[in-house]
Scaffold this motif. Sequence first.
Motif, mmCIF file in Angstrom:
data_model
loop_
_atom_site.group_PDB
_atom_site.id
_atom_site.type_symbol
_atom_site.label_atom_id
_atom_site.label_comp_id
_atom_site.label_asym_id
_atom_site.label_seq_id
_atom_site.Cartn_x
_atom_site.Cartn_y
_atom_site.Cartn_z
ATOM 1 N N ALA A 8 40.691 59.954 54.152
ATOM 2 C CA ALA A 8 41.008 58.699 53.476
ATOM 3 C C ALA A 8 40.915 58.922 51.978
ATOM 4 O O ALA A 8 40.091 59.690 51.497
ATOM 5 C CB ALA A 8 40.028 57.615 53.898
ATOM 6 N N TYR A 9 41.796 58.263 51.247
ATOM 7 C CA TYR A 9 41.708 58.311 49.804
ATOM 8 C C TYR A 9 41.970 56.919 49.239
ATOM 9 O O TYR A 9 42.732 56.138 49.774
ATOM 10 C CB TYR A 9 42.662 59.350 49.205
ATOM 11 C CG TYR A 9 44.128 59.033 49.368
ATOM 12 C CD1 TYR A 9 44.821 58.339 48.384
ATOM 13 C CD2 TYR A 9 44.827 59.438 50.490
ATOM 14 C CE1 TYR A 9 46.164 58.051 48.537
ATOM 15 C CE2 TYR A 9 46.163 59.159 50.651
ATOM 16 C CZ TYR A 9 46.824 58.455 49.663
ATOM 17 O OH TYR A 9 48.150 58.170 49.816
ATOM 18 N N ASP A 10 41.287 56.623 48.140
ATOM 19 C CA ASP A 10 41.451 55.340 47.466
ATOM 20 C C ASP A 10 42.591 55.445 46.469
ATOM 21 O O ASP A 10 42.821 56.496 45.879
ATOM 22 C CB ASP A 10 40.167 54.948 46.741
ATOM 23 C CG ASP A 10 38.995 54.796 47.683
ATOM 24 O OD1 ASP A 10 39.232 54.445 48.841
ATOM 25 O OD2 ASP A 10 37.856 55.034 47.260
ATOM 26 N N TYR A 11 43.289 54.363 46.266
ATOM 27 C CA TYR A 11 44.352 54.346 45.271
ATOM 28 C C TYR A 11 44.244 53.071 44.451
ATOM 29 O O TYR A 11 43.605 52.111 44.844
ATOM 30 C CB TYR A 11 45.731 54.472 45.919
ATOM 31 C CG TYR A 11 46.093 53.391 46.891
ATOM 32 C CD1 TYR A 11 46.784 52.267 46.476
ATOM 33 C CD2 TYR A 11 45.742 53.490 48.232
ATOM 34 C CE1 TYR A 11 47.113 51.264 47.363
ATOM 35 C CE2 TYR A 11 46.074 52.496 49.128
ATOM 36 C CZ TYR A 11 46.753 51.381 48.689
ATOM 37 O OH TYR A 11 47.079 50.389 49.563
ATOM 38 N N GLY A 12 44.849 53.091 43.284
ATOM 39 C CA GLY A 12 44.762 51.957 42.376
ATOM 40 C C GLY A 12 46.129 51.396 42.042
ATOM 41 O O GLY A 12 47.159 51.997 42.331
ATOM 42 N N ASP A 13 46.119 50.230 41.404
ATOM 43 C CA ASP A 13 47.365 49.604 40.981
ATOM 44 C C ASP A 13 47.748 50.107 39.595
ATOM 45 O O ASP A 13 47.162 51.057 39.079
ATOM 46 C CB ASP A 13 47.257 48.082 41.033
ATOM 47 C CG ASP A 13 46.151 47.543 40.139
ATOM 48 O OD1 ASP A 13 45.562 48.311 39.355
ATOM 49 O OD2 ASP A 13 45.874 46.328 40.232
ATOM 50 N N GLU A 14 48.725 49.443 38.959
ATOM 51 C CA GLU A 14 49.199 49.903 37.643
ATOM 52 C C GLU A 14 48.152 49.729 36.549
ATOM 53 O O GLU A 14 48.223 50.375 35.506
ATOM 54 C CB GLU A 14 50.489 49.177 37.254
ATOM 55 C CG GLU A 14 50.375 47.674 37.108
ATOM 56 C CD GLU A 14 50.520 46.934 38.417
ATOM 57 O OE1 GLU A 14 50.281 45.717 38.410
ATOM 58 O OE2 GLU A 14 50.838 47.535 39.459
ATOM 59 N N ASN A 15 47.129 48.883 36.774
ATOM 60 C CA ASN A 15 46.061 48.695 35.787
ATOM 61 C C ASN A 15 44.880 49.621 36.021
ATOM 62 O O ASN A 15 43.910 49.576 35.276
ATOM 63 C CB ASN A 15 45.569 47.246 35.814
ATOM 64 C CG ASN A 15 46.654 46.279 35.427
ATOM 65 O OD1 ASN A 15 47.511 46.603 34.611
ATOM 66 N ND2 ASN A 15 46.630 45.100 36.016
ATOM 67 N N GLY A 16 44.949 50.415 37.046
ATOM 68 C CA GLY A 16 43.858 51.322 37.361
ATOM 69 C C GLY A 16 42.770 50.700 38.203
ATOM 70 O O GLY A 16 41.734 51.317 38.431
ATOM 71 N N GLU A 17 42.972 49.478 38.670
ATOM 72 C CA GLU A 17 41.999 48.806 39.521
ATOM 73 C C GLU A 17 42.171 49.262 40.969
ATOM 74 O O GLU A 17 43.257 49.640 41.390
ATOM 75 C CB GLU A 17 42.180 47.289 39.441
ATOM 76 C CG GLU A 17 41.921 46.704 38.077
ATOM 77 C CD GLU A 17 40.464 46.805 37.677
ATOM 78 O OE1 GLU A 17 39.593 46.613 38.543
ATOM 79 O OE2 GLU A 17 40.203 47.097 36.504
ATOM 80 N N TYR A 18 41.098 49.175 41.725
ATOM 81 C CA TYR A 18 41.136 49.543 43.135
ATOM 82 C C TYR A 18 42.120 48.642 43.869
ATOM 83 O O TYR A 18 42.065 47.420 43.775
ATOM 84 C CB TYR A 18 39.738 49.417 43.745
ATOM 85 C CG TYR A 18 39.702 49.622 45.233
ATOM 86 C CD1 TYR A 18 39.760 50.893 45.771
ATOM 87 C CD2 TYR A 18 39.624 48.539 46.092
ATOM 88 C CE1 TYR A 18 39.732 51.084 47.147
ATOM 89 C CE2 TYR A 18 39.590 48.706 47.464
ATOM 90 C CZ TYR A 18 39.646 49.984 47.980
ATOM 91 O OH TYR A 18 39.622 50.163 49.337
ATOM 92 N N ALA A 19 43.041 49.250 44.652
ATOM 93 C CA ALA A 19 44.038 48.477 45.372
ATOM 94 C C ALA A 19 43.952 48.686 46.884
ATOM 95 O O ALA A 19 44.615 47.991 47.635
ATOM 96 C CB ALA A 19 45.432 48.831 44.878
ATOM 97 N N GLY A 20 43.183 49.646 47.331
ATOM 98 C CA GLY A 20 43.062 49.860 48.769
ATOM 99 C C GLY A 20 42.728 51.290 49.113
ATOM 100 O O GLY A 20 42.549 52.140 48.247
ATOM 101 N N THR A 21 42.652 51.550 50.386
ATOM 102 C CA THR A 21 42.367 52.881 50.903
ATOM 103 C C THR A 21 43.464 53.252 51.880
ATOM 104 O O THR A 21 43.845 52.451 52.720
ATOM 105 C CB THR A 21 41.006 52.904 51.615
ATOM 106 O OG1 THR A 21 39.997 52.491 50.692
ATOM 107 C CG2 THR A 21 40.663 54.289 52.121
ATOM 108 N N GLU A 22 43.956 54.441 51.756
ATOM 109 C CA GLU A 22 45.018 54.958 52.627
ATOM 110 C C GLU A 22 44.412 56.039 53.521
ATOM 111 O O GLU A 22 43.626 56.872 53.062
ATOM 112 C CB GLU A 22 46.138 55.538 51.784
ATOM 113 C CG GLU A 22 47.329 56.019 52.551
ATOM 114 C CD GLU A 22 48.201 54.870 53.039
ATOM 115 O OE1 GLU A 22 48.885 55.085 54.047
ATOM 116 O OE2 GLU A 22 48.198 53.800 52.426
#
Length: 90
Positions: free
Chosen positions: A36-50
Motif C-alpha cells: 500500500a502507498y499513500d498519495y496526495g492531491d495537487e496541494n500535497g495533502e493526503y488524499a488516500g491509500t492505494e
Amino acid sequence: MPRLRLHYRADHRPLLVLADTPRPRCPECWGEGGWAYDYGDENGEYAGTEYVPCACWNPDHPERSVVIPRWIARRLFGWREPVYSDEPPF
C-alpha cells in the motif's frame, strides 16, 4: 498454481473457507501479497491509500466455502449463536 489454505470464518454462520494465498518467498512483496502507498492531491495533502497487489497472487481468485454444522463449530472453535438485542437503540 494457487497456494490454498483453510481458515475459519464466523460471520452469520460458521464456515470453513478455502482461499488462495500469496507466494511466501516472493522477492517483490515478501509474502504480503502486495503493498500500500499513500498519495496526495495537487496541494500535497493526503488524499488516500492505494493498494497494489503483487503478481504472485490474485486477490480476486474465488473462494470456496463449506458451512460447518453448528455442533462441530461449537466443539472445535467455541462458536456461539449471535445474540440480538431488542433493547433500543437497535
